[in-house]
Write a protein that holds these residues in place. Sequence first.
Motif, PDB file in Angstrom:
ATOM      1  N   TYR A  63       0.844  -1.190   0.000  1.00  0.00           N
ATOM      2  CA  TYR A  63       0.000   0.000   0.000  1.00  0.00           C
ATOM      3  C   TYR A  63       0.884   1.246   0.000  1.00  0.00           C
ATOM      4  CZ  TYR A  63      -3.559  -3.365   1.501  1.00  0.00           C
ATOM      5  OH  TYR A  63      -4.400  -4.451   1.598  1.00  0.00           O
ATOM      6  N   LEU A  64       0.994   1.897  -1.142  1.00  0.00           N
ATOM      7  CA  LEU A  64       1.798   3.105  -1.268  1.00  0.00           C
ATOM      8  C   LEU A  64       1.038   4.303  -0.678  1.00  0.00           C
ATOM      9  CD1 LEU A  64       4.393   4.384  -2.549  1.00  0.00           C
ATOM     10  CD2 LEU A  64       2.960   4.872  -4.554  1.00  0.00           C
ATOM     11  N   THR A  65       1.744   5.139   0.099  1.00  0.00           N
ATOM     12  CA  THR A  65       1.079   6.285   0.711  1.00  0.00           C
ATOM     13  C   THR A  65       2.070   7.376   1.087  1.00  0.00           C
ATOM     14  OG1 THR A  65      -0.377   6.993   2.529  1.00  0.00           O
ATOM     15  CG2 THR A  65       1.215   5.262   3.016  1.00  0.00           C
ATOM     16  N   GLY A  66       1.549   8.594   1.166  1.00  0.00           N
ATOM     17  CA  GLY A  66       2.277   9.700   1.761  1.00  0.00           C
ATOM     18  C   GLY A  66       1.781   9.891   3.188  1.00  0.00           C
ATOM     19  N   SER A  67       1.936  11.096   3.723  1.00  0.00           N
ATOM     20  CA  SER A  67       1.575  11.363   5.119  1.00  0.00           C
ATOM     21  C   SER A  67       0.077  11.209   5.364  1.00  0.00           C
ATOM     22  CB  SER A  67       1.974  12.788   5.496  1.00  0.00           C
ATOM     23  OG  SER A  67       3.362  12.971   5.419  1.00  0.00           O
ATOM     24  N   PHE A  68      -0.257  10.569   6.482  1.00  0.00           N
ATOM     25  CA  PHE A  68      -1.643  10.569   6.959  1.00  0.00           C
ATOM     26  C   PHE A  68      -1.651  10.677   8.473  1.00  0.00           C
ATOM     27  CE2 PHE A  68      -0.525   6.052   6.573  1.00  0.00           C
ATOM     28  CZ  PHE A  68      -0.927   5.534   7.797  1.00  0.00           C
ATOM     29  N   SER A  69      -2.764  11.192   9.015  1.00  0.00           N
ATOM     30  CA  SER A  69      -2.855  11.489  10.451  1.00  0.00           C
ATOM     31  C   SER A  69      -3.863  10.569  11.124  1.00  0.00           C
ATOM     32  CB  SER A  69      -3.288  12.948  10.663  1.00  0.00           C
ATOM     33  OG  SER A  69      -2.337  13.834  10.111  1.00  0.00           O
ATOM     34  N   ALA A 101       6.609  13.221   8.460  1.00  0.00           N
ATOM     35  CA  ALA A 101       6.500  11.820   8.869  1.00  0.00           C
ATOM     36  C   ALA A 101       5.460  11.114   8.009  1.00  0.00           C
ATOM     37  CB  ALA A 101       6.122  11.706  10.339  1.00  0.00           C
ATOM     38  N   LEU A 102       5.574   9.799   7.946  1.00  0.00           N
ATOM     39  CA  LEU A 102       4.594   9.000   7.215  1.00  0.00           C
ATOM     40  C   LEU A 102       3.284   8.921   7.993  1.00  0.00           C
ATOM     41  CD1 LEU A 102       4.133   7.230   4.701  1.00  0.00           C
ATOM     42  CD2 LEU A 102       4.859   5.271   6.081  1.00  0.00           C
ATOM     43  N   ILE A 103       3.378   8.564   9.273  1.00  0.00           N
ATOM     44  CA  ILE A 103       2.195   8.443  10.132  1.00  0.00           C
ATOM     45  C   ILE A 103       2.324   9.452  11.268  1.00  0.00           C
ATOM     46  CG2 ILE A 103       0.819   6.904  11.577  1.00  0.00           C
ATOM     47  CD1 ILE A 103       2.098   4.549  10.087  1.00  0.00           C
ATOM     48  N   THR A 104       1.310  10.268  11.471  1.00  0.00           N
ATOM     49  CA  THR A 104       1.360  11.275  12.532  1.00  0.00           C
ATOM     50  C   THR A 104       0.154  11.144  13.459  1.00  0.00           C
ATOM     51  OG1 THR A 104       0.137  12.966  11.277  1.00  0.00           O
ATOM     52  CG2 THR A 104       2.527  12.880  10.984  1.00  0.00           C
ATOM     53  N   ALA A 105       0.360  11.569  14.690  1.00  0.00           N
ATOM     54  CA  ALA A 105      -0.733  11.699  15.658  1.00  0.00           C
ATOM     55  C   ALA A 105      -0.379  12.867  16.560  1.00  0.00           C
ATOM     56  CB  ALA A 105      -0.908  10.425  16.474  1.00  0.00           C
ATOM     57  N   VAL A 106      -1.152  13.924  16.493  1.00  0.00           N
ATOM     58  CA  VAL A 106      -0.906  15.136  17.277  1.00  0.00           C
ATOM     59  C   VAL A 106      -2.157  15.456  18.082  1.00  0.00           C
ATOM     60  CG1 VAL A 106      -0.341  17.592  17.214  1.00  0.00           C
ATOM     61  CG2 VAL A 106       0.710  16.032  15.563  1.00  0.00           C
ATOM     62  N   GLY A 107      -1.999  15.488  19.417  1.00  0.00           N
ATOM     63  CA  GLY A 107      -3.128  15.783  20.285  1.00  0.00           C
ATOM     64  C   GLY A 107      -4.186  14.692  20.289  1.00  0.00           C
ATOM     65  N   TYR A 152       5.395   9.878  13.870  1.00  0.00           N
ATOM     66  CA  TYR A 152       5.634  11.098  14.640  1.00  0.00           C
ATOM     67  C   TYR A 152       4.462  11.325  15.591  1.00  0.00           C
ATOM     68  CZ  TYR A 152       6.264  16.064  15.721  1.00  0.00           C
ATOM     69  OH  TYR A 152       6.424  17.255  16.375  1.00  0.00           O
ATOM     70  N   LEU A 153       4.748  11.340  16.894  1.00  0.00           N
ATOM     71  CA  LEU A 153       3.731  11.510  17.924  1.00  0.00           C
ATOM     72  C   LEU A 153       4.017  12.777  18.709  1.00  0.00           C
ATOM     73  CD1 LEU A 153       3.835   7.849  19.331  1.00  0.00           C
ATOM     74  CD2 LEU A 153       2.341   8.722  17.519  1.00  0.00           C
ATOM     75  N   GLN A 154       3.009  13.622  18.863  1.00  0.00           N
ATOM     76  CA  GLN A 154       3.177  14.847  19.633  1.00  0.00           C
ATOM     77  C   GLN A 154       1.919  15.122  20.450  1.00  0.00           C
ATOM     78  OE1 GLN A 154       3.057  19.062  18.039  1.00  0.00           O
ATOM     79  NE2 GLN A 154       5.251  18.878  18.381  1.00  0.00           N
ATOM     80  N   ASP A 155       2.122  15.497  21.719  1.00  0.00           N
ATOM     81  CA  ASP A 155       1.009  15.866  22.608  1.00  0.00           C
ATOM     82  C   ASP A 155      -0.086  14.803  22.611  1.00  0.00           C
ATOM     83  OD1 ASP A 155       2.154  18.380  23.329  1.00  0.00           O
ATOM     84  OD2 ASP A 155       1.472  19.201  21.422  1.00  0.00           O
TER      85      ASP A 155
END
Length: 241
Positions: A63-69, A101-107, A152-155
């Motif tokens: 599964y090809l992908t760019g950034s998602f949250s 980042a490829l996978i992000t989670a913020v807050g 990438y994980l923040q807050d």
Amino acid sequence: MKKYLFLIFLWASCFRLFAQDYNASLFGCKSDGITNNTGSIQYAIDYIAKKGGGTLHFYVGRYLTGSFSLKSNVSIELHEGAVLLGSSNVFDYSSLNGKRALITAVGQSNIQIKGKGVIDGQQQLLQTHLTALRQKGYISLSDQPEDISLIYLQDSKQIQVKGIMELNLPGAAQFVDRCEDVTFQGLDINCPGGIGVYVRNSNKVILSNIFFRAIESALVESEGNQGLTKENSRLANGKSI
């Protein structure tokens, strides 16, 4: 009558449990390794979040992908044979607080990234594309967009990353900033020249049973961390981190 009401309640409960699991292919995600699934994956995550949460399942394929949250109460599971491929196009990675980042989670909270599948950052292809962009003058030599993390994980809090193999990352496999109650467990990280886990200003971070197969720095601890636990995590030479 009570018996029928109980059966109806039991059926409804089972339906709700079943409804919490979603197949990525139902949202148009293609496992051919060519189609860019960024929009489909993000739509699926947003949809599941609106429904109260659940797990997005990826089965055999690439599964090809760019950034998602990721969103609160939404997890992803990569089953055996499923590979999440990071795009080789740097412009497919959105900049978030100066980080890509490829996978992000913020807050966000209550998230799992789990399974027996693979996340592949396609480092060599990304570097080739960046070299071509620099040669054509589209980006300058001073720009460093190749420092892309896989996760990438923040807050955020109550995050678990379990069982995944992580390959060919251009930056850090995991970048954790101002988070609480984060567990990395049973990972196999193979990232020559990269960082396995970068942690700063975070509380209650656990590294358990992680194998750093090829790595420049397994763990980078920055300022402000509390309660960082390392359990049975080793380098390829057998040394504990």
